[in-house]
Structures are given as structure tokens and as C-alpha cells.
Design a protein around this motif. Structure first.
Motif, mmCIF file in Angstrom:
data_model
loop_
_atom_site.group_PDB
_atom_site.id
_atom_site.type_symbol
_atom_site.label_atom_id
_atom_site.label_comp_id
_atom_site.label_asym_id
_atom_site.label_seq_id
_atom_site.Cartn_x
_atom_site.Cartn_y
_atom_site.Cartn_z
ATOM 1 N N UNK A 9 0.328 8.906 -5.562
ATOM 2 C CA UNK A 9 -0.328 8.946 -7.125
ATOM 3 C C UNK A 9 -1.873 8.580 -6.947
ATOM 4 N N UNK A 10 -2.524 9.108 -7.601
ATOM 5 C CA UNK A 10 -3.965 8.849 -7.801
ATOM 6 C C UNK A 10 -4.592 9.044 -9.272
ATOM 7 N N UNK A 11 -5.140 7.937 -9.781
ATOM 8 C CA UNK A 11 -5.675 8.253 -11.114
ATOM 9 C C UNK A 11 -4.492 9.045 -12.179
ATOM 10 N N UNK A 12 -3.355 8.556 -11.845
ATOM 11 C CA UNK A 12 -2.296 9.108 -12.766
ATOM 12 C C UNK A 12 -1.751 10.396 -12.331
ATOM 13 N N UNK A 13 -2.511 11.060 -11.429
ATOM 14 C CA UNK A 13 -1.903 12.414 -10.962
ATOM 15 C C UNK A 13 -0.906 12.257 -9.628
ATOM 16 N N UNK A 14 -0.007 13.073 -9.358
ATOM 17 C CA UNK A 14 1.011 13.038 -8.416
ATOM 18 C C UNK A 14 0.323 14.195 -7.231
#
Length: 211
Positions: free
Chosen positions: A181-186
Motif C-alpha cells: 500500500x502507498x498513499x492509500x492505494x493497493x
């Protein structure tokens, strides 16, 4: 390393952070509890407590870290040393980028890191004997104190980052079937590669651990 033991704490990490902020404790120091009631996991998730599991936080002065270890790589570095320590006792655990411990396709533990007053705090949770639904427990039986002692011995060797990274890079293929996950993205790790500083390269975008 000075080690403090408790029967129960809301969170070893939060306790240690507060003590360091107030200068009530100094490094190197570790905090261990038998029961944790409000543990902190990655992405601010809770880490469910089961009595008998490993709930550990330790702090090291930043100036005492290996000279080639950048702070953004600390989660990988200390997680990998823990993984290797468990492997020494016969576990098949592997490290999923950047700081999750897995056996096959199930998480058994992990680590998060913070900086307080130029001190690096590592919070560790491992399901030694029991796991909540959706997780696994460790695949070997081991005494908690023996594991911690050996882990600290391995940390005190101050193995260089480049040595840890060279081994982890060889094992990184195990990550390809997972997500991060990064900045709320999978983000799928299927097409990712590992850069020398421990960050991910996903389709040309560099992603750093924020844990």
C-alpha cells in the motif's frame, strides 16, 4: 541492552516513545510485555493481542546504526535480521516488503519504525503461539526470551546494510504474488523491482516504506 518487562501494556511502542520523549529512558533500551491491549500495526491498524505472543519495542541511537544504513531502509534492515534469526531456529518465515513476516501466504508478524529525539524505535509483533482469524502463528516452537536474546545478539553485530540488502534482493521474488500500500492505494508487487536503497520501483515510480 537494558530490557524492561511488563505483565500488560496498551502498546510497547507508545510506552517507549513517551518515555524517550520525556527523557525518562535512554538508548539502547527494550520494552517487552506479556499482553498488549492496544497494539499498533502498519497503516495505523491495531495489532490484536494473544497472550504468549511477542510484543517488543526497542530503541537505538541513530548514531549507533551501521554507517551505510539510511533511515528509510531501517524497517527492512531490522525485519530481515529478525527473519534470519527465526530461520536460524528452523522457521520458514520470509520477509514481505518492507516489514511483514509471512509463512506461505499468511502474515505472522511485522515491524514498524519511528524516530524520537534522534532515537530509532522498532516495534515488533510476532504470533509465536496463537493468531487471530486471517493470520498464522509461527511454524516452530521457541522460547520468547531465547528468541529475543539471539535477535539482540544479531543486531549488535551491526551487519552492514549492503550485506543485508544483497541477501534480501535474492529472496525478493517471493514478494511478486503480493500487494503493498502507498498513499492509500493497493499496489501489486508483480512487476516491481528492488532498488539499492530498499525502495520499490513500480513502473518507474519509486515507493519508499513509511513505517
Amino acid at each position: 541492552m537494558k530490557t524492561l518487562y511488563f505483565n500488560t501494556l496498551p502498546s510497547t511502542q507508545l510506552y517507549l516513545k513517551e518515555q524517550l520523549k520525556n527523557q525518562a529512558l535512554d538508548t539502547p533500551v527494550a520494552v517487552i510485555t506479556d499482553m498488549q491491549t492496544a497494539g499498533v500495526g502498519s497503516r495505523d491498524n491495531s495489532w490484536t493481542s494473544n497472550a504468549g505472543n511477542l510484543f517488543l519495542s526497542f530503541a537505538i541511537d541513530v548514531d549507533e546504526l551501521p554507517y551505510d544504513l539510511k533511515l528509510e531502509s531501517a524497517s527492512i534492515y531490522f525485519s530481515y535480521i529478525l527473519k534470519e534469526t527465526l530461520n536460524e531456529f528452523g522457521s520458514k518465515v520470509f520477509l514481505k516488503w518492507p516489514n511483514d513476516l509471512y509463512i506461505e501466504d499468511k502474515k505472522i508478524g511485522g515491524m514498524i519504525t519511528n524516530i524520537v529525539n534522534n532515537k530509532l524505535i522498532c516495534g515488533v509483533g510476532v504470533n509465536l503461539i496463537a493468531a487471530p482469524k486471517g493470520f498464522h502463528s509461527l511454524d516452530i516452537t521457541i522460547n520468547r526470551e531465547i528468541l529475543i536474546k539471539k535477535y539482540f545478539v544479531n543486531i549488535e553485530k551491526k551487519v552492514l546494510w549492503k550485506q543485508v540488502f544483497s541477501k534480501y534482493k535474492l529472496e525478493f521474488e517471493k514478494n511478486k504474488e503480493f500487494f503493498t500500500h502507498s498513499d492509500g492505494k493497493k499496489i501489486s508487487l508483480a512487476s516491481s523491482s528492488l532498488e539499492d536503497d530498499g525502495c520499490l520501483n513500480v513502473n518507474g515510480e519509486r515507493i519508499y516504506s513509511r513505517r
